[in-house]
Design a protein around this motif. Structure first.
Motif, PDB file in Angstrom:
ATOM      1  N   TYR A   1       0.807  -1.236   0.000  1.00 35.10           N
ATOM      2  CA  TYR A   1       0.000   0.000   0.000  1.00 35.10           C
ATOM      3  C   TYR A   1       0.834   1.278   0.000  1.00 35.10           C
ATOM      4  O   TYR A   1       0.331   2.356   0.277  1.00 35.10           O
ATOM      5  CB  TYR A   1      -0.921   0.011   1.224  1.00 35.10           C
ATOM      6  CG  TYR A   1      -0.193  -0.311   2.504  1.00 35.10           C
ATOM      7  CD1 TYR A   1       0.573   0.644   3.149  1.00 35.10           C
ATOM      8  CD2 TYR A   1      -0.256  -1.597   3.041  1.00 35.10           C
ATOM      9  CE1 TYR A   1       1.267   0.326   4.294  1.00 35.10           C
ATOM     10  CE2 TYR A   1       0.447  -1.915   4.192  1.00 35.10           C
ATOM     11  CZ  TYR A   1       1.197  -0.942   4.809  1.00 35.10           C
ATOM     12  OH  TYR A   1       1.897  -1.259   5.941  1.00 35.10           O
TER      13      TYR A   1
ATOM     14  N   GLY B   1      -1.906 -15.665  -9.298  1.00 39.03           N
ATOM     15  CA  GLY B   1      -1.517 -15.205 -10.627  1.00 39.03           C
ATOM     16  C   GLY B   1      -0.537 -16.073 -11.389  1.00 39.03           C
ATOM     17  O   GLY B   1       0.000 -15.620 -12.402  1.00 39.03           O
TER      18      GLY B   1
ATOM     19  N   TYR C   1      -6.023 -16.626 -12.001  1.00 34.12           N
ATOM     20  CA  TYR C   1      -6.930 -15.552 -12.443  1.00 34.12           C
ATOM     21  C   TYR C   1      -6.368 -14.797 -13.652  1.00 34.12           C
ATOM     22  O   TYR C   1      -7.089 -14.047 -14.308  1.00 34.12           O
ATOM     23  CB  TYR C   1      -7.228 -14.583 -11.281  1.00 34.12           C
ATOM     24  CG  TYR C   1      -6.089 -13.631 -10.958  1.00 34.12           C
ATOM     25  CD1 TYR C   1      -6.004 -12.370 -11.539  1.00 34.12           C
ATOM     26  CD2 TYR C   1      -5.078 -13.999 -10.075  1.00 34.12           C
ATOM     27  CE1 TYR C   1      -4.949 -11.510 -11.259  1.00 34.12           C
ATOM     28  CE2 TYR C   1      -4.025 -13.150  -9.792  1.00 34.12           C
ATOM     29  CZ  TYR C   1      -3.966 -11.907 -10.386  1.00 34.12           C
ATOM     30  OH  TYR C   1      -2.913 -11.063 -10.108  1.00 34.12           O
TER      31      TYR C   1
ATOM     32  N   LEU D   1      -9.134  -9.554  -0.986  1.00 32.97           N
ATOM     33  CA  LEU D   1      -7.842  -8.882  -0.801  1.00 32.97           C
ATOM     34  C   LEU D   1      -7.495  -8.014  -2.003  1.00 32.97           C
ATOM     35  O   LEU D   1      -6.433  -7.417  -2.042  1.00 32.97           O
ATOM     36  CB  LEU D   1      -6.737  -9.930  -0.575  1.00 32.97           C
ATOM     37  CG  LEU D   1      -6.845 -10.669   0.756  1.00 32.97           C
ATOM     38  CD1 LEU D   1      -5.877 -11.847   0.814  1.00 32.97           C
ATOM     39  CD2 LEU D   1      -6.592  -9.722   1.923  1.00 32.97           C
TER      40      LEU D   1
ATOM     41  N   VAL E   1     -10.880  -6.655   2.931  1.00 33.27           N
ATOM     42  CA  VAL E   1      -9.659  -6.520   3.735  1.00 33.27           C
ATOM     43  C   VAL E   1      -8.513  -5.890   2.939  1.00 33.27           C
ATOM     44  O   VAL E   1      -7.683  -5.181   3.478  1.00 33.27           O
ATOM     45  CB  VAL E   1      -9.236  -7.897   4.303  1.00 33.27           C
ATOM     46  CG1 VAL E   1      -7.965  -7.777   5.140  1.00 33.27           C
ATOM     47  CG2 VAL E   1     -10.351  -8.491   5.160  1.00 33.27           C
TER      48      VAL E   1
ATOM     49  N   HIS F   1      -3.679  -0.871  -5.651  1.00 32.66           N
ATOM     50  CA  HIS F   1      -2.270  -0.536  -5.414  1.00 32.66           C
ATOM     51  C   HIS F   1      -1.509  -0.541  -6.734  1.00 32.66           C
ATOM     52  O   HIS F   1      -0.530   0.183  -6.890  1.00 32.66           O
ATOM     53  CB  HIS F   1      -1.582  -1.560  -4.498  1.00 32.66           C
ATOM     54  CG  HIS F   1      -2.223  -1.726  -3.160  1.00 32.66           C
ATOM     55  ND1 HIS F   1      -2.673  -0.677  -2.420  1.00 32.66           N
ATOM     56  CD2 HIS F   1      -2.469  -2.827  -2.421  1.00 32.66           C
ATOM     57  CE1 HIS F   1      -3.171  -1.124  -1.290  1.00 32.66           C
ATOM     58  NE2 HIS F   1      -3.071  -2.427  -1.269  1.00 32.66           N
TER      59      HIS F   1
ATOM     60  N   PHE G   1       7.562  -7.155  -6.727  1.00 37.00           N
ATOM     61  CA  PHE G   1       6.667  -7.707  -5.707  1.00 37.00           C
ATOM     62  C   PHE G   1       5.198  -7.552  -6.138  1.00 37.00           C
ATOM     63  O   PHE G   1       4.429  -8.503  -6.158  1.00 37.00           O
ATOM     64  CB  PHE G   1       6.959  -6.966  -4.400  1.00 37.00           C
ATOM     65  CG  PHE G   1       5.886  -6.988  -3.366  1.00 37.00           C
ATOM     66  CD1 PHE G   1       5.533  -8.166  -2.737  1.00 37.00           C
ATOM     67  CD2 PHE G   1       5.248  -5.812  -2.978  1.00 37.00           C
ATOM     68  CE1 PHE G   1       4.554  -8.188  -1.754  1.00 37.00           C
ATOM     69  CE2 PHE G   1       4.284  -5.827  -1.998  1.00 37.00           C
ATOM     70  CZ  PHE G   1       3.932  -7.012  -1.389  1.00 37.00           C
TER      71      PHE G   1
ATOM     72  N   GLY H   1       4.299 -15.362  -1.187  1.00 35.09           N
ATOM     73  CA  GLY H   1       4.301 -15.052   0.245  1.00 35.09           C
ATOM     74  C   GLY H   1       4.965 -13.725   0.552  1.00 35.09           C
ATOM     75  O   GLY H   1       5.070 -12.840  -0.293  1.00 35.09           O
TER      76      GLY H   1
HETATM   77  N1  LIG Z   1      -7.233  -4.373   6.306  1.00 37.17           N
HETATM   78  C1  LIG Z   1      -6.051  -4.386   6.923  1.00 37.17           C
HETATM   79  O1  LIG Z   1      -5.918  -4.030   8.089  1.00 37.17           O
HETATM   80  C2  LIG Z   1      -4.866  -4.877   6.159  1.00 37.17           C
HETATM   81  C3  LIG Z   1      -3.684  -5.273   6.826  1.00 37.17           C
HETATM   82  C4  LIG Z   1      -2.611  -5.746   6.056  1.00 37.17           C
HETATM   83  C5  LIG Z   1      -2.729  -5.799   4.650  1.00 37.17           C
HETATM   84  N2  LIG Z   1      -3.891  -5.382   4.065  1.00 37.17           N
HETATM   85  C6  LIG Z   1      -4.078  -5.426   2.616  1.00 37.17           C
HETATM   86  O2  LIG Z   1      -4.300  -6.761   2.218  1.00 37.17           O
HETATM   87  C7  LIG Z   1      -3.890  -6.912   0.844  1.00 37.17           C
HETATM   88  C8  LIG Z   1      -2.975  -8.128   0.738  1.00 37.17           C
HETATM   89  O3  LIG Z   1      -1.774  -7.838   1.434  1.00 37.17           O
HETATM   90  P1  LIG Z   1      -0.566  -8.867   1.400  1.00 37.17           P
HETATM   91  O4  LIG Z   1       0.486  -8.288   2.257  1.00 37.17           O
HETATM   92  O5  LIG Z   1      -1.069 -10.233   1.673  1.00 37.17           O
HETATM   93  O6  LIG Z   1      -0.130  -8.758  -0.098  1.00 37.17           O
HETATM   94  P2  LIG Z   1       0.283  -9.935  -1.069  1.00 37.17           P
HETATM   95  O7  LIG Z   1      -0.914 -10.732  -1.413  1.00 37.17           O
HETATM   96  O8  LIG Z   1       1.469 -10.648  -0.553  1.00 37.17           O
HETATM   97  O9  LIG Z   1       0.664  -8.994  -2.300  1.00 37.17           O
HETATM   98  C9  LIG Z   1       1.487  -9.366  -3.336  1.00 37.17           C
HETATM   99  C10 LIG Z   1       0.715 -10.179  -4.337  1.00 37.17           C
HETATM  100  O10 LIG Z   1      -0.426  -9.448  -4.783  1.00 37.17           O
HETATM  101  C11 LIG Z   1      -0.884 -10.076  -5.949  1.00 37.17           C
HETATM  102  N3  LIG Z   1      -1.504  -9.055  -6.794  1.00 37.17           N
HETATM  103  C12 LIG Z   1      -0.977  -7.902  -7.203  1.00 37.17           C
HETATM  104  N4  LIG Z   1      -1.870  -7.239  -7.967  1.00 37.17           N
HETATM  105  C13 LIG Z   1      -2.975  -8.003  -8.040  1.00 37.17           C
HETATM  106  C14 LIG Z   1      -4.235  -7.875  -8.694  1.00 37.17           C
HETATM  107  N5  LIG Z   1      -4.532  -6.811  -9.449  1.00 37.17           N
HETATM  108  N6  LIG Z   1      -5.151  -8.864  -8.534  1.00 37.17           N
HETATM  109  C15 LIG Z   1      -4.872  -9.938  -7.767  1.00 37.17           C
HETATM  110  N7  LIG Z   1      -3.682 -10.119  -7.133  1.00 37.17           N
HETATM  111  C16 LIG Z   1      -2.754  -9.162  -7.280  1.00 37.17           C
HETATM  112  C17 LIG Z   1       0.367 -10.704  -6.574  1.00 37.17           C
HETATM  113  O11 LIG Z   1       0.147 -12.098  -6.567  1.00 37.17           O
HETATM  114  P3  LIG Z   1      -0.388 -12.884  -7.875  1.00 37.17           P
HETATM  115  O12 LIG Z   1       0.825 -13.480  -8.510  1.00 37.17           O
HETATM  116  O13 LIG Z   1      -1.316 -13.896  -7.281  1.00 37.17           O
HETATM  117  O14 LIG Z   1      -1.058 -11.871  -8.738  1.00 37.17           O
HETATM  118  C18 LIG Z   1       1.474 -10.410  -5.577  1.00 37.17           C
HETATM  119  O15 LIG Z   1       2.367 -11.499  -5.401  1.00 37.17           O
HETATM  120  C19 LIG Z   1      -3.235  -5.581   0.468  1.00 37.17           C
HETATM  121  O16 LIG Z   1      -4.159  -4.773  -0.211  1.00 37.17           O
HETATM  122  C20 LIG Z   1      -2.872  -4.975   1.799  1.00 37.17           C
HETATM  123  O17 LIG Z   1      -2.762  -3.573   1.737  1.00 37.17           O
HETATM  124  C21 LIG Z   1      -4.946  -4.931   4.774  1.00 37.17           C
END
Ligand SMILES: NC(=O)c1ccc[n+]([C@@H]2O[C@H](COP(=O)([O-])OP(=O)(O)OC[C@H]3O[C@@H](n4cnc5c(N)ncnc54)[C@H](OP(=O)(O)O)[C@@H]3O)[C@@H](O)[C@H]2O)c1
Length: 344
Positions: A57, A186, A206, A230, A252, A258, A328, A335
């Motif tokens: 983010y 992905g 996807y 997510l 979430v 992003h 990333f 992960g």
């Molecule tokens: N609500 C809260 O309190 C809170 C707390 C922490 C994190 N978050 C949010 O939760 C989300 C996930 O965080 P994370 O740390 O677990 O990230 P993450 O899933 O590890 O993020 C990286 C992955 O995102 C995927 N990605 C990127 N763009 C995409 C898209 N357009 N569609 C689908 N997948 C995409 C990619 O995987 P692929 O190869 O699968 O595309 C990449 O490897 C983020 O938006 C983060 O800001 C929210």
């Protein structure tokens, strides 16, 4: 610290990334400055940052009205000076910092996010895990599922970005509660990881498959009970059609935003009314007091391998953030991604 101690601090600055533009190298700049070690006021701490958590983010964390600003993020850090009775000099903490070698944590909102780690670190788990499965991402999943998930055995949950830091833990915790767990990621390698190593009941790529068709087939006649979102893209519209009566969407993450996607407004919100659905958002930022309960329950499961996690720890400097951040977000890693800038 001794007054007038000079410190050389390498740090990253960013310009605002315009809406609709994917972040690139031109949005980041590294500079080295020499500063006086700060004279701390009550509760403040001065940290040597060690292992940065790379979070998706970064683009949103930009104060209005400035041309350039420090890039904020989270890191595991060593306390080198402290006027905070909870935080001992020499100890390790998890803290909201900037992408720089040294951070003076002085803003009240960031002081609440300095979490002492020494008493909770489990030597069977790498320290970097406290940026991921045992850090803010981990507690987000655990707490959101407990607080708003209302998971029931036999239900079906679908997780987008399922091979990511949050997604992979979500699937495993839901599985432990007896749910049927579906996910998307992905690459075929990530899909295989979900099915073969994390025990997902079904998963699809996807990027190469039609999302509506693939998810409809996976969900089958049992339908969908929970969409753990997510991504924040058009998948919400598909989920609204597939959810069973009294189903839930947990909002979430917003990974698509992003990157550079245009926000998508579902046209079928009427399903919320007709199927009596719940569409609820969750953020972790006022829930840090739950850390002790979270660690008590989840640390042993991570330490004994019942909960699996993947992470990458890149050795480098703060100046590597731009390149790493792009790779990333585009899915190059499975992960959690960490950048280690100094030895612990
Ligand atoms: N609500 C809260 O309190 C809170 C707390 C922490 C994190 N978050 C949010 O939760 C989300 C996930 O965080 P994370 O740390 O677990 O990230 P993450 O899933 O590890 O993020 C990286 C992955 O995102 C995927 N990605 C990127 N763009 C995409 C898209 N357009 N569609 C689908 N997948 C995409 C990619 O995987 P692929 O190869 O699968 O595309 C990449 O490897 C983020 O938006 C983060 O800001 C929210």
């Amino acid at each position: 610290m001794a007054p007038n101690t000079k410190i050389t601090n390498k740090r990253v600055l960013s310009v605002k990334i315009p809406d609709g533009v994917a972040p690139n190298k031109n949005h980041f700049r590294t500079e080295t400055v020499t500063i006086d070690a700060p004279v701390l006021k009550e509760n403040e701490v001065f940290l040597r940052n060690l292992i940065f958590s790379l979070d998706p983010y970064i683009r949103y964390d930009f104060p209005e009205g400035q041309n350039e600003s420090l890039v904020s993020g989270f890191a595991i850090a060593r306390v080198i000076d402290s006027k905070n009775p909870q935080v001992a000099v020499g100890s390790l903490v998890f803290a909201a910092v900037n992408w720089e070698e040294y951070t003076h944590v002085h803003k009240p909102e960031y002081l609440t996010e300095v979490t002492p780690l020494d008493s909770v670190i489990d030597s069977r788990v790498p320290l970097s895990a406290y940026n991921g499965v045992l850090g803010a991402p981990g507690i987000t999943v655990w707490d959101s599922l407990n607080l708003v998930g209302n998971l029931k055995a036999g239900e079906t949950i679908y997780i987008s970005s399922a091979a990511g830091t949050l997604g992979s833990l979500t699937g495993q915790l839901a599985k432990r509660k007896g749910l049927r767990v579906l996910g998307s990621a992905g690459s075929d390698e990530k899909v295989a990881y979900l099915k073969n190593e994390l025990g997902f009941d079904g998963a699809f790529n996807y990027k190469t498959q039609d999302k509506r068709k693939a998810l409809t087939e996976l969900v089958g006649e049992k339908g969908l009970d929970i969409y753990y979102d997510l991504v924040g893209d058009d998948t919400t519209e598909i989920a609204l059609d597939l959810l069973n009566p009294h189903g839930r969407i947990l909002a979430v993450g917003i990974l698509a935003l992003h990157q550079n996607a245009e926000p998508h407004a579902p046209k079928n919100l009427v399903n919320i009314l007709f199927k009596q659905l719940r569409y609820e958002g969750y953020t972790v930022f006022d829930r840090y007091e739950e850390f002790p309960k979270f660690w008590k329950e989840i640390t042993p499961l991570v330490a004994n391998g019942e909960i699996k996690f993947k992470e990458t720890v890149l050795d480098g400097g703060v100046d590597d953030i731009a390149e790493t951040y792009l790779r990333f977000l585009s899915g190059a890693y499975v992960g959690k991604v960490n950048v280690k800038i100094a030895d612990v």
